[in-house]
Design an enzyme around this catalytic site. Structure first.
Site, short mmCIF file in Angstrom:
data_model
loop_
_atom_site.label_atom_id
_atom_site.label_comp_id
_atom_site.label_asym_id
_atom_site.label_seq_id
_atom_site.Cartn_x
_atom_site.Cartn_y
_atom_site.Cartn_z
N THR A 58 0.87 -1.18 0.00
CA THR A 58 0.00 0.00 0.00
C THR A 58 0.90 1.23 0.00
O THR A 58 1.91 1.27 0.72
CB THR A 58 -1.02 -0.01 1.16
OG1 THR A 58 -1.84 1.16 1.05
CG2 THR A 58 -0.36 -0.05 2.52
N GLU A 59 0.58 2.21 -0.86
CA GLU A 59 1.54 3.28 -1.14
C GLU A 59 1.78 4.19 0.05
O GLU A 59 2.75 4.95 0.06
CB GLU A 59 1.15 4.08 -2.38
CG GLU A 59 -0.21 4.74 -2.32
CD GLU A 59 -1.23 3.96 -3.14
OE1 GLU A 59 -1.20 2.71 -3.08
OE2 GLU A 59 -2.07 4.61 -3.80
N ASN A 60 0.90 4.13 1.05
CA ASN A 60 1.16 4.93 2.24
C ASN A 60 2.13 4.22 3.19
O ASN A 60 2.19 4.55 4.37
CB ASN A 60 -0.15 5.30 2.96
CG ASN A 60 -1.05 4.11 3.19
OD1 ASN A 60 -1.19 3.25 2.35
ND2 ASN A 60 -1.67 4.07 4.36
#
Lengths: 212, 220
Positions: A50-52
């Site tokens: 997940t890019e966060n």
């Protein structure tokens, strides 16, 4: 999976999940692509990014599992799996841009016959532009899978010769999964993989894009 | 110099009218809410805010925007289901917006903190967000020239600090914090707990104290 009817969103997710190689590092976009996680085989070894800032994302958090410090890119509470890791945003996008992610799965407004992707803006004059990580993902992952309906509500195809909406990335989509057909897109053009409730001839008649 | 431990109100006195302020957080995870509240109280205006989003609901960044303190927002994703404060200001022409792809946003701040003059990114090639920007083909691939984003002040949220200013984070609340900490002249971290020097294992420090100027303890 073959079907004589258009696929439901769940069936689309199941087909996409089956095409993800075992052990792949995968980013699932917000919305429909998130459903793919429900159909990954136990033991497939697929690791979700997940890019966060996380690898090893687990299922949505419920009840006591909910932790405001642990969310997915859609800002929904999620869980962590054994072997998970956390990292900051620059590292998260470096692993994306650097070609370390095997697959990313996104929705789209339009995909072109060359694999151009348009999924961030309709270009409407009063729209507030918002791109998030879509442009980074589109050019970063080794393979970009798109999930969408093949035809818009007005019947116009969303697989087009050239995108009319603003681009997210050029020549980046390698697979296109829709409710009525799935395609592979490469340098040679568009290749039909399967149909669901539509004939090849009808598909050819309704699309302005040649395919083999 | 070690970080100074202060109250939120004193910490944000570093912010001047016209400053560029980097604000950590991804949604509410890692959002330095108490520092933003103190900034609203402080009253500095004409600010450029760099953050992933442009405020949610009516608190935090949204409240800063609603108070009329922000001239420009630089972010990747302003439009959300609960971004009505930003949406209203934008549609009324009362706020400038620079949309930056999320990875470029992070990398532009990383570049600022790392002393890089500019860098070529493959992100956004051929899209409206690359219009007017210098491009170059390197080994057959096209790239867009992106410049650093430097802040006058960074407001971030971390989990634990020691009195030196070494920081650890929790889970995905880390997000932009470590990058923003490097990219501003003054970095202010709100943390859940401040411990004595030596009480954080050096192996687990994520943001070394050299990047952190002021600490504000906000117990959970």
């Amino acid at each position: 999976m073959s079907s004589d009817k258009p696929l439901t969103r769940q069936q689309m997710a199941e087909i996409v999940a089956a095409d993800i190689p075992d052990g792949a590092y995968v980013n699932l976009g917000i919305g429909q692509p998130t459903m793919v996680a429900d159909y990954l085989k136990p033991g497939s070894g697929v690791v979700l990014h997940t890019e966060n800032g996380m690898l090893g994302m687990g299922p949505p958090a419920v009840g006591d599992q909910i932790d405001p410090d642990l969310t997915n890119a859609g800002k929904q509470p999620v869980t962590e799996l054994p072997g998970a890791s956390y990292f900051h945003h620059a590292d998260s996008f470096a692993m994306m841009r650097g070609g370390h992610l095997d697959v990313c799965i996104m929705g789209a407004f339009q995909v072109s016959a060359r694999g151009d992707l348009a999924n961030w803006s309709t270009g409407a004059p009063d729209a507030i532009p918002a791109v998030g990580g879509a442009m980074d993902l589109a050019i970063g992952a080794k393979q970009v899978f798109v999930m969408m309906s093949l035809f818009a509500k007005d019947g116009k195809p969303k697989l087009v010769p050239d995108c009319t909406y603003p681009l997210t990335g050029k020549a980046c989509v390698s697979r296109l999964y829709t409710d009525v057909a799935s395609f592979r897109i490469d340098a040679d053009g568009v290749h039909l993989l399967d149909t669901y409730g539509i004939s090849r001839d009808e598909l050819a008649a309704r699309l302005d894009v040649p395919f083999t | 110099m070690t970080a100074t431990v202060v109250k939120a109100g004193e910490a944000v006195e570093a912010v001047k009218d016209g400053d560029t302020v980097l604000v950590g957080g991804f949604g509410m995870a890692g959002m330095p809410v108490q520092l933003i509240d103190a900034l609203i109280e402080h009253g500095a205006g004409d600010l450029t805010i760099v953050s992933n989003n442009a405020g949610n609901g009516d608190t935090g960044l949204a409240a800063l925007l609603a108070a009329g303190r922000v001239r420009k927002v630089v972010c990747s994703f302003p439009r959300q289901s609960d971004s009505w404060v930003f949406d209203g200001l934008y549609r009324a022409g009362k706020i400038e917006l620079e949309v930056v792809p999320q990875g470029n946003l992070a990398e532009r701040m990383r570049a600022a903190g790392a002393g890089i003059g500019a860098f070529f990114s493959p992100t956004a090639v051929g899209t409206p967000l690359a219009e007017g920007k210098e491009t170059r083909t390197i080994d057959g691939r096209e790239y867009v020239l992106e410049y650093p984003i430097r802040g006058d002040v960074a407001l971030i949220s971390a989990f634990r600090a020691d009195r030196m200013g070494n920081l650890t984070y929790r889970k995905t609340a880390r997000n932009f914090g470590p990058v923003m900490a490097t990219a501003a002249t003054v970095t202010i971290a709100q943390v859940s707990e401040i411990v004595e020097i030596g009480d954080i294992d050096p192996e687990v420090v994520v943001t070394p104290a050299i990047y952190v100027d002021r600490l504000v303890e906000v117990p959970r």
